[in-house]
Design a protein around this motif. Structure first.
Motif, PDB file in Angstrom:
ATOM      1  N   UNK A 198       0.842  -1.203   0.000  1.00  0.00           N
ATOM      2  CA  UNK A 198       0.000   0.000   0.000  1.00  0.00           C
ATOM      3  C   UNK A 198       0.874   1.248   0.000  1.00  0.00           C
ATOM      4  N   UNK A 199       0.526   2.211  -0.833  1.00  0.00           N
ATOM      5  CA  UNK A 199       1.252   3.472  -0.895  1.00  0.00           C
ATOM      6  C   UNK A 199       0.420   4.576  -0.246  1.00  0.00           C
ATOM      7  N   UNK A 200       0.896   5.066   0.885  1.00  0.00           N
ATOM      8  CA  UNK A 200       0.173   6.110   1.609  1.00  0.00           C
ATOM      9  C   UNK A 200       0.368   7.461   0.930  1.00  0.00           C
ATOM     10  N   UNK A 201      -0.620   8.336   1.045  1.00  0.00           N
ATOM     11  CA  UNK A 201      -0.512   9.665   0.441  1.00  0.00           C
ATOM     12  C   UNK A 201       0.308  10.648   1.267  1.00  0.00           C
ATOM     13  N   UNK A 202       0.733  10.227   2.454  1.00  0.00           N
ATOM     14  CA  UNK A 202       1.475  11.104   3.360  1.00  0.00           C
ATOM     15  C   UNK A 202       2.834  10.487   3.650  1.00  0.00           C
ATOM     16  N   UNK A 203       3.896  11.271   3.501  1.00  0.00           N
ATOM     17  CA  UNK A 203       5.248  10.781   3.786  1.00  0.00           C
ATOM     18  C   UNK A 203       5.584  10.941   5.267  1.00  0.00           C
ATOM     19  N   UNK A 221      -3.339  25.751  22.597  1.00  0.00           N
ATOM     20  CA  UNK A 221      -4.753  25.672  22.223  1.00  0.00           C
ATOM     21  C   UNK A 221      -5.457  24.406  22.702  1.00  0.00           C
ATOM     22  N   UNK A 222      -4.678  23.339  22.980  1.00  0.00           N
ATOM     23  CA  UNK A 222      -5.286  22.049  23.316  1.00  0.00           C
ATOM     24  C   UNK A 222      -4.689  21.465  24.583  1.00  0.00           C
ATOM     25  N   UNK A 223      -5.556  20.870  25.408  1.00  0.00           N
ATOM     26  CA  UNK A 223      -5.129  20.068  26.539  1.00  0.00           C
ATOM     27  C   UNK A 223      -6.097  18.893  26.651  1.00  0.00           C
ATOM     28  N   UNK A 224      -5.551  17.700  26.658  1.00  0.00           N
ATOM     29  CA  UNK A 224      -6.384  16.511  26.792  1.00  0.00           C
ATOM     30  C   UNK A 224      -7.172  16.153  25.554  1.00  0.00           C
ATOM     31  N   UNK A 225      -6.707  16.576  24.391  1.00  0.00           N
ATOM     32  CA  UNK A 225      -7.442  16.326  23.157  1.00  0.00           C
ATOM     33  C   UNK A 225      -6.854  15.134  22.391  1.00  0.00           C
ATOM     34  N   UNK A 226      -7.721  14.454  21.688  1.00  0.00           N
ATOM     35  CA  UNK A 226      -7.326  13.374  20.776  1.00  0.00           C
ATOM     36  C   UNK A 226      -7.692  13.858  19.380  1.00  0.00           C
ATOM     37  N   UNK A 227      -6.687  14.163  18.590  1.00  0.00           N
ATOM     38  CA  UNK A 227      -6.904  14.751  17.271  1.00  0.00           C
ATOM     39  C   UNK A 227      -6.549  13.743  16.197  1.00  0.00           C
ATOM     40  N   UNK A 228      -7.486  13.486  15.305  1.00  0.00           N
ATOM     41  CA  UNK A 228      -7.254  12.594  14.182  1.00  0.00           C
ATOM     42  C   UNK A 228      -6.526  13.334  13.077  1.00  0.00           C
ATOM     43  N   UNK A 229      -5.384  12.796  12.669  1.00  0.00           N
ATOM     44  CA  UNK A 229      -4.582  13.407  11.614  1.00  0.00           C
ATOM     45  C   UNK A 229      -4.490  12.392  10.492  1.00  0.00           C
ATOM     46  N   UNK A 230      -5.441  12.429   9.596  1.00  0.00           N
ATOM     47  CA  UNK A 230      -5.552  11.366   8.613  1.00  0.00           C
ATOM     48  C   UNK A 230      -6.081  11.863   7.278  1.00  0.00           C
ATOM     49  N   UNK A 231      -5.298  11.639   6.236  1.00  0.00           N
ATOM     50  CA  UNK A 231      -5.748  11.901   4.880  1.00  0.00           C
ATOM     51  C   UNK A 231      -6.428  10.676   4.307  1.00  0.00           C
ATOM     52  N   UNK A 232      -5.974   9.513   4.785  1.00  0.00           N
ATOM     53  CA  UNK A 232      -6.576   8.252   4.336  1.00  0.00           C
ATOM     54  C   UNK A 232      -6.252   7.144   5.323  1.00  0.00           C
ATOM     55  N   UNK A 233      -7.032   6.092   5.270  1.00  0.00           N
ATOM     56  CA  UNK A 233      -6.695   4.826   5.935  1.00  0.00           C
ATOM     57  C   UNK A 233      -6.759   3.756   4.861  1.00  0.00           C
ATOM     58  N   UNK A 234      -5.891   2.751   4.933  1.00  0.00           N
ATOM     59  CA  UNK A 234      -5.857   1.740   3.859  1.00  0.00           C
ATOM     60  C   UNK A 234      -7.219   1.097   3.633  1.00  0.00           C
TER      61      UNK A 234
END
Length: 234
Positions: A198-203, A221-234
Motif C-alpha cells: 500500500x502506498x500512503x498519500x502522506x510521507x 490551544x489544546x489540553x487533553x485532546x485526541x486529534x485525528x490526523x488522517x488523509x486516508x486509511x488503507x
C-alpha cells in the motif's frame, strides 16, 4: 529553543522528527533500541546542522532500567524537558486467534506501558508548560474503521488514547499539556508491515513536520485532546 525527547527515533516519523527539530536549533534526546540507526541519524543531523545538539540513548523501553539508566542520562543532557514525543510503537499483523501471548505482551508493553512509565519517570523533569504528545492511530479511535489482523495494535492504541485523557484530567490544574495525535496512513516501515504494497498519500517527512509544529504550538490551544490526523486509511 526547546529541549525535546523523542522515542522510536531510529526510523520513520521519529527519525524525521529528530532531524527537523535539530535543523531548527532545538536540543534533542533520541531514544531507540537500534544503536546503529541512531548513529546514522546523528550523522545526517550533523551534516545538515554541524552545531546541532543531539544526544543518543540506545534504550529498550520494555527491558531498560528507567531509574538507573534513563533518568541519569536525561539529567546529564537537560535540566528540564519541554517536549516529549511518545512515538515508539510495536505492531503485530496476524489473525486474532494466532497472536501469541509473547506478541501481545510486547505490543502492549511498547505502545502503552512504556509510555505510562516514561511519563512517570520524567514528571520531575518536565518544565512548567511542557507538552507531552502521544502518537496513536486512527485504528485506536472509537468508531473508526478497523482492519482484520490488527487487534493487538489497534486496541493498544485505544488504550493510549484513554491514558492521554486520564493524564490531562489528573494534571489539569498544572501547566502540563497532554495531547494525542491519532495518525492515519503514513508511508513508513510499520505501514508496510501492516499493509504490504500500500502506498500512503502522506510521507514520514510531512507527518513529522505536522507533529513538530503541533508539539511546539498545540499546547497553547489544546489540553487533553485526541486529534485525528488522517488523509486516508488503507
Amino acid at each position: 529553543m526547546k529541549r525535546v525527547v523523542v522515542t522510536g527515533a531510529s526510523r520513520g516519523i521519529g527519525f524525521e522528527l529528530v532531524k527537523q527539530y535539530c535543523a531548527e536549533g532545538h536540543e534533542v534526546i533520541a531514544l531507540s533500541r537500534n544503536q546503529k540507526k541512531l548513529k546514522i541519524l546523528k550523522s545526517e543531523v550533523l551534516i545538515e546542522n554541524p552545531d546541532a545538539k543531539i544526544y543518543l540513548l540506545p534504550f529498550d523501553l520494555v527491558e531498560g532500567d528507567f531509574q538507573s539508566v534513563l533518568t541519569p542520562y536525561i539529567y546529564t543532557c537537560f535540566s528540564k524537558v519541554d517536549i516529549l514525543i511518545n512515538n515508539a510503537g510495536s505492531l503485530v499483523s496476524k489473525p486474532f486467534a494466532e497472536i501469541t501471548e509473547e506478541e501481545l505482551d510486547r505490543v502492549y508493553k511498547v505502545n502503552v506501558l512504556s509510555v505510562f512509565r516514561l511519563i512517570q519517570t520524567l514528571l520531575p523533569s518536565f518544565s512548567e508548560d511542557a507538552h507531552i504528545v502521544n502518537i496513536s492511530s486512527v485504528g485506536g479511535v472509537q468508531g473508526s474503521v478497523k482492519f482484520p489482523g490488527l487487534t493487538a495494535y489497534s486496541s493498544s492504541k485505544a488504550a493510549l488514547v484513554g491514558l492521554t485523557e486520564c493524564l490531562a484530567e489528573e494534571f489539569k490544574e498544572t501547566g502540563l499539556a497532554f495531547n494525542c495525535l491519532a495518525l492515519g496512513a503514513v508511508q513508513t516501515e510499520m505501514l508496510e508491515e501492516a499493509f504490504p504494497g500500500y502506498q500512503a498519500p502522506v510521507t514520514a517527512q510531512s507527518m513529522a513536520t505536522y507533529i513538530k509544529d503541533f508539539s511546539l504550538n498545540g499546547n497553547k490551544f489544546y489540553k487533553g485532546k485526541v486529534l485525528t490526523v488522517s488523509k486516508s486509511t488503507p
